[in-house]
Design a protein around this motif. Structure first.
Motif, mmCIF file in Angstrom:
data_model
loop_
_atom_site.group_PDB
_atom_site.id
_atom_site.type_symbol
_atom_site.label_atom_id
_atom_site.label_comp_id
_atom_site.label_asym_id
_atom_site.label_seq_id
_atom_site.Cartn_x
_atom_site.Cartn_y
_atom_site.Cartn_z
ATOM 1 N N LEU A 55 -6.414 3.788 -3.473
ATOM 2 C CA LEU A 55 -5.824 4.213 -2.196
ATOM 3 C C LEU A 55 -6.075 5.692 -1.919
ATOM 4 C CD1 LEU A 55 -2.416 2.294 -2.336
ATOM 5 C CD2 LEU A 55 -4.283 1.899 -0.705
ATOM 6 N N SER B 120 0.816 -1.223 0.000
ATOM 7 C CA SER B 120 0.000 0.000 0.000
ATOM 8 C C SER B 120 0.846 1.268 0.000
ATOM 9 C CB SER B 120 -0.934 0.012 1.211
ATOM 10 O OG SER B 120 -0.188 0.001 2.420
ATOM 11 N N LYS C 230 -4.575 0.997 -8.603
ATOM 12 C CA LYS C 230 -4.323 0.794 -7.177
ATOM 13 C C LYS C 230 -4.124 2.129 -6.471
ATOM 14 C CE LYS C 230 -2.250 -3.816 -7.668
ATOM 15 N NZ LYS C 230 -0.999 -4.608 -7.593
#
Length: 351
Positions: free
Chosen positions: A97, A66, A93
């Motif tokens: 996030l 992450s 991604k």
């Protein structure tokens, strides 16, 4: 008994505390490892060693999936190394996030557009426009709708894209193509001309314009643009030479055109369409013997070709041999009764 319970409770809490300490240490260790490989990747990137930097970024993300910093560098490396599918997934991604910047949406729009993931491209185009209303997305939406043969929406967005980027030659080209695909050649021509004025290196566009002018019965411009396309490097294959020959003839330059078609016939001696085209050109220019020779050649390949026989009869009629001409035309009509319509037309018009 109570003392034993307290001892067990304290021991359990100590074990749980130790476990949390262990997990925390592990996470810190992983974060440190991610940072270590991230820095190694940045060092390699600074040296211009993009492939090596990518390897380190891929190691870094394994330790911290992450990490926005790692994902950002990873996405950039994928693009530089033309790994577009991986780049698309990585930018997605980042968006998930919370990194919903205009830059990230723009990268996703371009990636999805180039990968022809059009539904996603439309989604990211609209998201980009919400974040930054000044962003120019009409070109993308116009091209997507053009590729989907939705010419109404394509023209709407492409006409708006003309104002967004007046120097983008592909915009008027696609507008012209949209009209051409709808067989509205008159409207297509000025947009092709505008596109070529903006970028005269596109020999394919120039050649298309020549064919469109031909379809619009603008024979002089058809010849001009077909010749220009060849001068600009368009491949002079058989198809090109055939169209060039026809363009010369229809522009009133029979000798140049028929010479090209006859040279092509040497390469394709059994091409029935080419033989008929040459014969018809001779016929329309009053060269009846040459026309008959080509239609005779067609009959040599196919004795049942009633159309060729009928036209030979017409040549005799044009030469003044009414008896033989009528005989051959009638025989052709016996073979193919649909040819009678041409006889009726002759009787009515004197042709």
């Amino acid at each position: 008994m109570e003392s034993l319970f307290i001892k067990q409770f304290v021991a359990a809490r100590f074990t749980l505390f130790t476990f949390f300490i262990f997990i925390s240490s592990l996470l810190f260790a992983q974060a440190d490892s991610s940072q270590y490989f991230l820095q190694k990747g940045l060092d390699e990137k600074q040296k211009g060693r993009r492939m090596e930097s990518l390897k380190y970024f891929e190691k870094a993300i394994k330790y911290d999936t992450s990490s926005k910093a790692v994902l950002s560098e990873l996405a950039s490396a994928y693009i530089d190394l033309r790994k577009y599918y991986q780049a698309k997934e990585t930018y997605q991604k980042l968006i998930n996030l919370g990194e919903t910047s205009a830059g990230n949406y723009k990268q996703l729009l371009q990636l999805c557009f180039n990968l022809k993931a059009y539904d996603e491209a439309i989604l990211y185009a609209n998201s980009l426009k919400k974040i930054d209303p000044s962003e120019k997305i009409n070109y993308y939406l116009g091209k997507i709708n053009y590729d989907r043969e939705n010419y109404g929406d394509a023209l709407k967005y492409l006409n708006a894209a003309v104002n967004d980027d007046p120097k983008n030659a592909e915009v008027p080209y696609m507008i012209g193509r949209s009209y051409a695909d709808m067989q509205n050649y008159k409207l297509a021509i000025p947009f092709y001309q505008k596109a070529i004025a903006l970028d005269d290196t596109k020999n394919g566009w120039i050649y298309e314009l020549g064919l469109i002018c031909y379809s619009n019965n603008n024979n002089l411009d058809a010849l001009k643009y077909i010749l220009l396309a060849g001068d600009k490097g368009y491949p002079k294959d058989n198809g090109y030479m055939q169209n060039l020959g026809v363009a010369y003839i229809d522009a009133g330059k029979f000798d140049q055109g028929i010479s090209i078609l006859n040279d092509l016939l040497k390469k394709r001696p059994a091409d029935m369409n080419l033989l008929d085209m040459i014969a018809q050109s001779y016929y329309e220019n009053g060269k009846y013997d040459e026309a008959m020779n080509n239609w005779d050649t067609i009959l040599g390949y196919d004795k049942t070709n009633a159309s060729a026989l009928y036209m030979i009869g017409m040549c005799y009629l044009k030469k003044g041999d009414k008896s033989k001409g009528t005989q051959l035309c009638d025989k052709a009509i016996e073979m193919d009764p649909s040819l009678a319509m041409y006889k009726q037309k002759k009787e009515m018009t004197g042709f």
